[in-house]
Structure formats: C-alpha cells, structure tokens
Design a protein around this motif. Structure first.
Motif, PDB file in Angstrom:
ATOM      1  N   HIS A   1     -58.978  51.705  56.739  1.00 34.98           N
ATOM      2  CA  HIS A   1     -58.325  52.155  58.096  1.00 34.98           C
ATOM      3  C   HIS A   1     -56.658  52.068  57.152  1.00 34.98           C
ATOM      4  CE1 HIS A   1     -61.376  52.887  59.946  1.00 34.98           C
ATOM      5  NE2 HIS A   1     -61.419  51.118  60.338  1.00 34.98           N
ATOM      6  N   SER A   2     -56.168  51.561  55.855  1.00 38.11           N
ATOM      7  CA  SER A   2     -54.761  52.059  55.452  1.00 38.11           C
ATOM      8  C   SER A   2     -54.062  51.212  57.078  1.00 38.11           C
ATOM      9  CB  SER A   2     -53.966  52.845  55.009  1.00 38.11           C
ATOM     10  OG  SER A   2     -55.324  52.911  53.916  1.00 38.11           O
ATOM     11  N   ASN A   3     -54.003  50.289  57.337  1.00 36.49           N
ATOM     12  CA  ASN A   3     -53.216  49.494  58.239  1.00 36.49           C
ATOM     13  C   ASN A   3     -51.704  48.983  57.865  1.00 36.49           C
ATOM     14  OD1 ASN A   3     -54.929  49.854  60.137  1.00 36.49           O
ATOM     15  ND2 ASN A   3     -55.911  47.932  60.469  1.00 36.49           N
ATOM     16  N   TYR A   4     -50.975  50.441  57.794  1.00 40.13           N
ATOM     17  CA  TYR A   4     -49.712  49.505  56.719  1.00 40.13           C
ATOM     18  C   TYR A   4     -48.965  48.931  58.053  1.00 40.13           C
ATOM     19  CZ  TYR A   4     -50.890  52.603  53.553  1.00 40.13           C
ATOM     20  OH  TYR A   4     -51.424  52.846  52.244  1.00 40.13           O
ATOM     21  N   ASP A   5     -47.635  47.549  57.676  1.00 38.74           N
ATOM     22  CA  ASP A   5     -46.876  47.424  58.685  1.00 38.74           C
ATOM     23  C   ASP A   5     -45.686  47.438  58.586  1.00 38.74           C
ATOM     24  OD1 ASP A   5     -45.738  46.198  56.986  1.00 38.74           O
ATOM     25  OD2 ASP A   5     -46.732  43.823  56.294  1.00 38.74           O
ATOM     26  N   THR A   6     -44.911  47.340  59.365  1.00 32.64           N
ATOM     27  CA  THR A   6     -43.619  47.897  59.242  1.00 32.64           C
ATOM     28  C   THR A   6     -42.950  48.029  57.840  1.00 32.64           C
ATOM     29  OG1 THR A   6     -43.757  47.652  62.116  1.00 32.64           O
ATOM     30  CG2 THR A   6     -41.432  47.702  60.459  1.00 32.64           C
ATOM     31  N   GLU A   7     -42.825  47.012  57.653  1.00 36.00           N
ATOM     32  CA  GLU A   7     -41.975  46.998  55.616  1.00 36.00           C
ATOM     33  C   GLU A   7     -43.028  47.517  54.941  1.00 36.00           C
ATOM     34  OE1 GLU A   7     -41.099  43.632  52.817  1.00 36.00           O
ATOM     35  OE2 GLU A   7     -42.681  42.830  53.829  1.00 36.00           O
ATOM     36  N   ASP A   8     -43.827  47.988  55.336  1.00 39.71           N
ATOM     37  CA  ASP A   8     -44.497  49.474  53.991  1.00 39.71           C
ATOM     38  C   ASP A   8     -44.066  50.821  54.457  1.00 39.71           C
ATOM     39  OD1 ASP A   8     -46.197  47.239  53.140  1.00 39.71           O
ATOM     40  OD2 ASP A   8     -48.305  47.515  54.579  1.00 39.71           O
ATOM     41  N   TRP A   9     -43.478  50.922  55.625  1.00 37.19           N
ATOM     42  CA  TRP A   9     -42.688  52.067  56.245  1.00 37.19           C
ATOM     43  C   TRP A   9     -41.562  52.420  56.535  1.00 37.19           C
ATOM     44  CZ3 TRP A   9     -46.290  55.559  56.412  1.00 37.19           C
ATOM     45  CH2 TRP A   9     -47.843  55.321  56.924  1.00 37.19           C
ATOM     46  N   TYR A  10     -41.593  50.749  56.411  1.00 36.87           N
ATOM     47  CA  TYR A  10     -39.828  50.993  55.629  1.00 36.87           C
ATOM     48  C   TYR A  10     -39.299  51.039  54.214  1.00 36.87           C
ATOM     49  CZ  TYR A  10     -35.076  49.215  54.733  1.00 36.87           C
ATOM     50  OH  TYR A  10     -33.552  48.731  54.901  1.00 36.87           O
ATOM     51  N   LEU A  11     -40.807  50.513  53.602  1.00 38.18           N
ATOM     52  CA  LEU A  11     -39.986  50.559  52.048  1.00 38.18           C
ATOM     53  C   LEU A  11     -40.188  52.579  52.192  1.00 38.18           C
ATOM     54  CD1 LEU A  11     -41.797  47.402  51.108  1.00 38.18           C
ATOM     55  CD2 LEU A  11     -39.657  48.222  50.883  1.00 38.18           C
ATOM     56  N   LEU A  12     -41.552  52.626  52.234  1.00 40.09           N
ATOM     57  CA  LEU A  12     -41.460  54.402  51.681  1.00 40.09           C
ATOM     58  C   LEU A  12     -40.406  55.190  52.517  1.00 40.09           C
ATOM     59  CD1 LEU A  12     -42.946  56.077  51.013  1.00 40.09           C
ATOM     60  CD2 LEU A  12     -44.295  56.802  53.152  1.00 40.09           C
ATOM     61  N   GLY A  13     -39.714  54.967  53.383  1.00 42.26           N
ATOM     62  CA  GLY A  13     -38.414  55.568  54.118  1.00 42.26           C
ATOM     63  C   GLY A  13     -37.011  55.499  52.895  1.00 42.26           C
TER      64      GLY A  13
ATOM     65  N   TYR B   1     -38.080  57.320  50.382  1.00 36.94           N
ATOM     66  CA  TYR B   1     -37.683  59.059  51.178  1.00 36.94           C
ATOM     67  C   TYR B   1     -36.257  59.537  50.767  1.00 36.94           C
ATOM     68  CZ  TYR B   1     -41.752  61.434  52.246  1.00 36.94           C
ATOM     69  OH  TYR B   1     -42.764  61.952  52.185  1.00 36.94           O
ATOM     70  N   LYS B   2     -35.406  58.215  50.733  1.00 35.18           N
ATOM     71  CA  LYS B   2     -33.754  57.960  51.236  1.00 35.18           C
ATOM     72  C   LYS B   2     -32.952  58.311  49.560  1.00 35.18           C
ATOM     73  CE  LYS B   2     -32.972  55.476  55.359  1.00 35.18           C
ATOM     74  NZ  LYS B   2     -32.546  54.146  55.949  1.00 35.18           N
ATOM     75  N   THR B   3     -33.797  57.707  48.329  1.00 37.05           N
ATOM     76  CA  THR B   3     -33.763  58.568  47.460  1.00 37.05           C
ATOM     77  C   THR B   3     -33.768  59.324  46.335  1.00 37.05           C
ATOM     78  OG1 THR B   3     -35.476  56.908  46.153  1.00 37.05           O
ATOM     79  CG2 THR B   3     -34.069  55.120  46.639  1.00 37.05           C
ATOM     80  N   SER B   4     -34.880  60.008  47.450  1.00 35.16           N
ATOM     81  CA  SER B   4     -34.986  61.588  46.788  1.00 35.16           C
ATOM     82  C   SER B   4     -34.077  62.429  46.379  1.00 35.16           C
ATOM     83  CB  SER B   4     -35.595  62.110  47.719  1.00 35.16           C
ATOM     84  OG  SER B   4     -36.222  63.996  47.287  1.00 35.16           O
ATOM     85  N   GLU B   5     -34.112  62.849  44.964  1.00 40.57           N
ATOM     86  CA  GLU B   5     -32.306  64.068  44.588  1.00 40.57           C
ATOM     87  C   GLU B   5     -32.613  65.044  44.989  1.00 40.57           C
ATOM     88  OE1 GLU B   5     -35.955  63.031  42.453  1.00 40.57           O
ATOM     89  OE2 GLU B   5     -35.612  61.824  40.375  1.00 40.57           O
ATOM     90  N   ARG B   6     -34.147  65.266  46.331  1.00 46.45           N
ATOM     91  CA  ARG B   6     -33.557  66.992  46.989  1.00 46.45           C
ATOM     92  C   ARG B   6     -33.095  66.508  48.272  1.00 46.45           C
ATOM     93  NH1 ARG B   6     -39.722  68.183  44.932  1.00 46.45           N
ATOM     94  NH2 ARG B   6     -38.884  69.275  43.286  1.00 46.45           N
TER      95      ARG B   6
ATOM     96  N   VAL C   1     -36.491  62.154  55.818  1.00 48.62           N
ATOM     97  CA  VAL C   1     -37.877  60.635  56.411  1.00 48.62           C
ATOM     98  C   VAL C   1     -38.749  61.584  57.390  1.00 48.62           C
ATOM     99  CG1 VAL C   1     -38.093  58.583  56.468  1.00 48.62           C
ATOM    100  CG2 VAL C   1     -36.400  59.231  55.583  1.00 48.62           C
ATOM    101  N   PRO C   2     -39.985  61.649  57.910  1.00 49.13           N
ATOM    102  CA  PRO C   2     -40.476  62.507  58.359  1.00 49.13           C
ATOM    103  C   PRO C   2     -40.676  61.548  59.514  1.00 49.13           C
ATOM    104  CG  PRO C   2     -41.995  62.529  56.027  1.00 49.13           C
ATOM    105  CD  PRO C   2     -40.405  61.665  56.280  1.00 49.13           C
ATOM    106  N   GLN C   3     -40.704  62.096  60.635  1.00 51.12           N
ATOM    107  CA  GLN C   3     -40.430  61.900  61.408  1.00 51.12           C
ATOM    108  C   GLN C   3     -41.440  60.845  62.361  1.00 51.12           C
ATOM    109  OE1 GLN C   3     -38.357  61.959  63.949  1.00 51.12           O
ATOM    110  NE2 GLN C   3     -38.714  60.872  64.854  1.00 51.12           N
ATOM    111  N   GLU C   4     -42.847  60.878  61.801  1.00 51.04           N
ATOM    112  CA  GLU C   4     -44.224  60.422  62.385  1.00 51.04           C
ATOM    113  C   GLU C   4     -43.977  59.112  60.881  1.00 51.04           C
ATOM    114  OE1 GLU C   4     -44.711  62.995  59.952  1.00 51.04           O
ATOM    115  OE2 GLU C   4     -46.161  64.287  61.319  1.00 51.04           O
TER     116      GLU C   4
END
Length: 183
Positions: A138-150, A153-158, A162-165
């Motif tokens: 089920h890919s149960n990601y924790d808060t740190e995972d979502w934080y890292l993905l956020g 997104y902040k490092t994107s050249e474009r 960050v998606p609302q979900e």
C-alpha cells in the motif's frame, strides 16, 4: 566480474547528469485512493557516443539502464522551434529503486548545486524504503516521506507548485528530526 569504475568516470557521468539529465519525481494517485511517488534518474542527449559511454559506466557501476529513442521538434521556451527540428533524442533511464540508490550514492560526491541536493533527498527516501519502513502493498509513506517529496518539488527548475494532495499530508507544524536538509 564487475569492472572498477574510476573517479574520472564517475565525475564525467555526474557532470552529464548535472548538465543533460534529470532526477525526476511526481505524485500520482494509485488504486484505492492511495498516493504514490514515482522517482527516476535520466540522461538525455542526441549524441549516440555520449549515450554509449554513459551506459558503459552505468554497467561498470553494476546497473542495467533502460534506453529509449524519440524524435521530436525541439522548442525554445517562447514557443519557437530551434533550427534543428526533428532531432532524435536518446534517453538513459533508471527507475528501479535499487539502481537509483547505487548510482546516486556513487555520483552524489561529484554532483553540484540543485542536482546534488535533489540526489540527497531522493537517497533519503530510497534509504528509508530499503530499511523496511514501508509497506510495499500500500506504499504507506510517513510524514517525513511527504516532507522530502515536498522539498523535491521546491527544487524544481520549473518551480512547480507542490500538489495539494501532498501538502495535506504534511502537518503545518512538522519539523523533520534531522538537521537542515541541505547536503
């Protein structure tokens, strides 16, 4: 027997990733409403010799990349077409987590700027998964995972938003229990 990779080869491949590659990431909805993360490491070029050298180094590192070829017009940001339309682009792609981990660990010391930071964030995510902190069904990601993905997104050249979900999964007062995430 696996060949030894020289520091010069690692530096060359890291330079190619810095200039002609990407550390890509996205959030997607999976079945049953779960959110998933997609990660990949890619190199792009129109020169077959450069791509062959990149593949040879990756093979020495011990990974087998995926190769694709696409022909398309190349456009400038303002929408006009470059003079060399319909070029064939070759792509070297890693999307297996084990391959990305091996390669990013080898290249990280040689990367610079935002790609270095992005590699660090992806390695943090991949190393958590390696250590068994995720339920694969089920890919149960924790808060740190979502934080890292956020942070990715902040490092994107474009400067993609960050998606609302994703934002909904990170408490406003969340602080990672590690020092600042700059590496």
């Amino acid at each position: 027997m696996q060949e030894t990779v020289s520091e010069a080869e690692l530096g060359w491949l890291a330079g190619l990733l810095d200039g002609e590659g990407s550390i890509a990431y996205s959030v997607r909805k999976k079945h049953l409403g779960y959110l998933g993360m997609d990660l990949s490491v890619c190199w792009y070029n129109t020169d077959g010799g450069i791509i062959r050298k990149a593949v040879a180094i990756l093979n020495k590192i011990g990974v087998e990349p995926y190769l694709t070829e696409a022909s398309r017009d190349v456009e400038k940001r303002n929408g006009t077409t470059w003079l060399q339309a319909h070029k064939t682009y070759l792509t070297v792609r890693l999307h297996k987590q084990s391959a990305m981990r091996i390669v990013l660990e080898a290249l990280h010391p040689h990367l610079a700027g935002e790609k270095r930071h992005r590699a660090y964030l992806v390695l943090r995510l991949l190393n958590k998964k390696k250590n068994g902190s995720h339920d694969r069904r089920h890919s149960n990601y924790d808060t740190e995972d979502w934080y890292l993905l956020g942070e990715l997104y902040k490092t994107s050249e474009r400067k993609r938003p960050v998606p609302q979900e994703l934002l909904d999964r990170i408490p406003r007062d969340y602080t990672p229990d590690v020092p600042a995430i700059r590496a």
